[in-house]
Design an enzyme around this catalytic site. Structure first.
Site, PDB file in Angstrom:
ATOM      1  N   HIS A  84      -2.235   2.513  -4.077  1.00 56.12           N
ATOM      2  CA  HIS A  84      -2.355   1.048  -4.007  1.00 56.12           C
ATOM      3  C   HIS A  84      -3.851   0.730  -3.946  1.00 56.12           C
ATOM      4  O   HIS A  84      -4.638   1.529  -3.430  1.00 56.12           O
ATOM      5  CB  HIS A  84      -1.649   0.599  -2.724  1.00 56.12           C
ATOM      6  CG  HIS A  84      -1.516  -0.881  -2.547  1.00 56.12           C
ATOM      7  ND1 HIS A  84      -2.567  -1.673  -2.158  1.00 56.12           N
ATOM      8  CD2 HIS A  84      -0.449  -1.713  -2.676  1.00 56.12           C
ATOM      9  CE1 HIS A  84      -2.150  -2.926  -2.052  1.00 56.12           C
ATOM     10  NE2 HIS A  84      -0.872  -2.981  -2.369  1.00 56.12           N
ATOM     11  N   ASP A 128      -1.779   6.846   3.621  1.00 57.60           N
ATOM     12  CA  ASP A 128      -1.381   5.447   3.553  1.00 57.60           C
ATOM     13  C   ASP A 128       0.141   5.431   3.724  1.00 57.60           C
ATOM     14  O   ASP A 128       0.884   5.796   2.813  1.00 57.60           O
ATOM     15  CB  ASP A 128      -1.805   4.882   2.194  1.00 57.60           C
ATOM     16  CG  ASP A 128      -1.237   3.496   1.944  1.00 57.60           C
ATOM     17  OD1 ASP A 128      -0.453   3.005   2.775  1.00 57.60           O
ATOM     18  OD2 ASP A 128      -1.575   2.916   0.895  1.00 57.60           O
ATOM     19  N   GLN A 133       4.485   2.289   2.904  1.00 54.02           N
ATOM     20  CA  GLN A 133       5.887   2.361   2.450  1.00 54.02           C
ATOM     21  C   GLN A 133       6.655   3.412   3.239  1.00 54.02           C
ATOM     22  O   GLN A 133       7.796   3.177   3.652  1.00 54.02           O
ATOM     23  CB  GLN A 133       5.943   2.704   0.948  1.00 54.02           C
ATOM     24  CG  GLN A 133       5.307   1.669   0.041  1.00 54.02           C
ATOM     25  CD  GLN A 133       6.035   0.332   0.034  1.00 54.02           C
ATOM     26  OE1 GLN A 133       7.229   0.244   0.313  1.00 54.02           O
ATOM     27  NE2 GLN A 133       5.306  -0.729  -0.269  1.00 54.02           N
ATOM     28  N   LYS A 165       6.064  -5.005   6.376  1.00 55.02           N
ATOM     29  CA  LYS A 165       7.043  -4.296   5.542  1.00 55.02           C
ATOM     30  C   LYS A 165       8.091  -3.605   6.423  1.00 55.02           C
ATOM     31  O   LYS A 165       9.117  -3.152   5.959  1.00 55.02           O
ATOM     32  CB  LYS A 165       6.347  -3.249   4.668  1.00 55.02           C
ATOM     33  CG  LYS A 165       5.338  -3.842   3.688  1.00 55.02           C
ATOM     34  CD  LYS A 165       4.605  -2.750   2.954  1.00 55.02           C
ATOM     35  CE  LYS A 165       3.337  -3.223   2.284  1.00 55.02           C
ATOM     36  NZ  LYS A 165       3.537  -4.023   1.083  1.00 55.02           N
ATOM     37  N   CYS A 175      -0.577  -4.082  -7.415  1.00 57.14           N
ATOM     38  CA  CYS A 175      -1.865  -3.629  -6.846  1.00 57.14           C
ATOM     39  C   CYS A 175      -2.062  -2.141  -7.114  1.00 57.14           C
ATOM     40  O   CYS A 175      -2.504  -1.391  -6.231  1.00 57.14           O
ATOM     41  CB  CYS A 175      -1.960  -3.911  -5.349  1.00 57.14           C
ATOM     42  SG  CYS A 175      -1.882  -5.643  -4.949  1.00 57.14           S
TER      43      CYS A 175
END
Ligand SMILES: Cc1ncc(COP(=O)(O)O)c(C=O)c1O
Length: 405
Positions: free
Chosen positions: A122, A199, A202, A225, A363
């Site tokens: 991302h 990261d 998700q 999220k 993104c």
């Protein structure tokens, strides 16, 4: 017993609304998830019942709010199994968490030092490193992605070199759904003496993340999220890693002492939380985590994956559809293009049928380029989605496609 989304749908007030006269089918969860009443009420309660600024008061409300804020930090610690709540820094989101590491860790880097990223990142995990390329002359290297959407591991091992200073990778791709083999990556990086930032924006939603077992150095994610509010996220950093980082922003509450000609800084995590933090949002995130941990998380993962497989099976014969990202073991994210149609048009048509999906570059422009597309549409599943909603999405997509046939 399998997870039944009907057991929780009533807790999400927004799910009962209509869009264009049709029941809402919300499949834009990878962008942001809806909020259960537990989160909305926790945030309302603190504002109605015991709100004050944190860490600086000697009165009852300030103490109560500080306790609730620190309890939320403990919830984050527990969610990702960090060793100590002092290893959890509240940020305004995953983006800020990565910017924090890039800025502070980056201060120690020199021209020619290398940052190892991947093509599936991302922008939140690319742009902060580009700043270091522009400002310090560091070199960005990118692990390529295979045709089915996996990291090219042989290339990763080859790119991990003597000048690599940090590996920064997504745990789960927001476009491909690929869950990366982070255990192998972290072990290889550590064998080369290189720290790893993951990261987790998700992955933390769909996987059980254990930063201790992973032995990861930094882990970043967003609250919104994860069924929590916007404006809050977290950075996990190993105690010794955070201790070695200079502050990111300056202001109140992150200092030791401020003199006119000198300054000392506080200890982590407060060193990295300058100014009044997002108090209500942190408490909302704590409530989201408590709520989620009360659910059958393994059952949810199976349920979400079954929805993805159901959609795939129903569209198996659609020769006008190209899926992007088919890695084994991937998460419940379905990115696709329809022949002859722009992804934006597909998303707008689906909206007419009440179905909310994302369309665009997500993104992730380098990844779009890798797959030779300018955009894709994306349906992403959450715990409250039902089989009937998966079917409604397929039905709407079949109708939308007829406009381009
Ligand atoms: C993999 C990944 N990383 C980072 C981000 C950025 O998250 P935020 O905008 O909440 O900071 C996202 C959001 O879509 C994401 O999916």
């Amino acid at each position: 017993m399998s997870f039944d989304p009907e057991s929780v749908r009533g807790e999400f007030p927004i799910l009962s609304r209509q869009v264009h006269g049709q029941p809402l089918v919300y499949l834009d969860n990878a962008a942001s998830a809806q909020k259960p009443r537990a989160v909305i009420e926790a945030m309302t309660q603190v504002m109605e019942g015991s709100y004050a600024n944190v860490h600086r008061g000697l009165h009852t409300l300030a103490n109560e709010t500080t306790e609730a804020y620190e309890a939320a930090r403990e919830s984050v610690r527990s969610l990702i199994n960090a060793g100590s709540a002092d290893e959890i820094v509240f940020t305004k989101g995953g983006t800020e968490a990565i910017n924090l590491v890039a800025s502070s860790f980056g201060l120690g880097l020199s021209a020619g030092d290398e940052i190892l990223l991947s093509e599936m990142e991302h922008h939140a995990n690319i742009v902060p490193w580009h700043f270091l390329r522009e400002r310090k002359g560091v070199v960005l290297k990118f692990v390529p992605v295979t045709d089915d959407g996996r990291l090219d591991l042989a290339a990763f091992h080859a790119l991990l070199g003597p000048r690599t200073r940090i590996v920064a990778l997504t745990h789960m791709s927001n476009v491909l759904g690929t869950v990366n083999p982070v255990g192998e990556i972290i072990a290889a990086a550590h064998a080369a003496g290189v720290p790893v930032l993951l990261d987790g924006c998700q992955a933390v939603v769909h996987e059980t993340v254990d930063v201790g077992a992973l032995d990861v150095d930094f882990y970043a994610f967003s609250g919104h999220k994860l069924y929590g509010p916007t404006g809050i996220g977290a950075l996990y950093g190993k105690a010794e890693r955070l201790a070695a980082l200079p502050p990111y922003q300056g202001g109140g509450e992150m200092i030791g002492h401020v003199m006119l000609d000198d300054i000392t800084y506080g200890e982590p995590p407060h060193r990295f939380e300058a100014g009044t933090p997002p108090i209500v949002e942190a408490i909302g995130l704590g409530a989201a985590i408590e709520w989620l941990e009360g659910q059958d998380r393994a059952g949810i993962a199976t349920h979400e994956h079954a929805l993805y497989q159901r959609v795939k099976a129903q569209l198996a014969g659609a020769n006008w559809l190209t899926e992007i990202g088919t890695a084994p073991g991937k998460g419940a994210i379905f990115s696709f293009n329809v022949e002859g149609a722009h992804a934006h048009d597909i998303a707008q048509l689906l909206d007419r049928y009440g179905v909310a999906v994302r369309a665009g570059t997500h993104c992730a422009e380098p990844l779009m380029r890798r797959f030779g597309v300018t955009a894709s549409a994306r349906a992403s599943f959450a715990l409250y989605n039902t089989e009937a909603e998966a079917d409604a999405f397929v039905e709407a997509l079949l109708k939308a496609q007829t406009f381009f046939a």
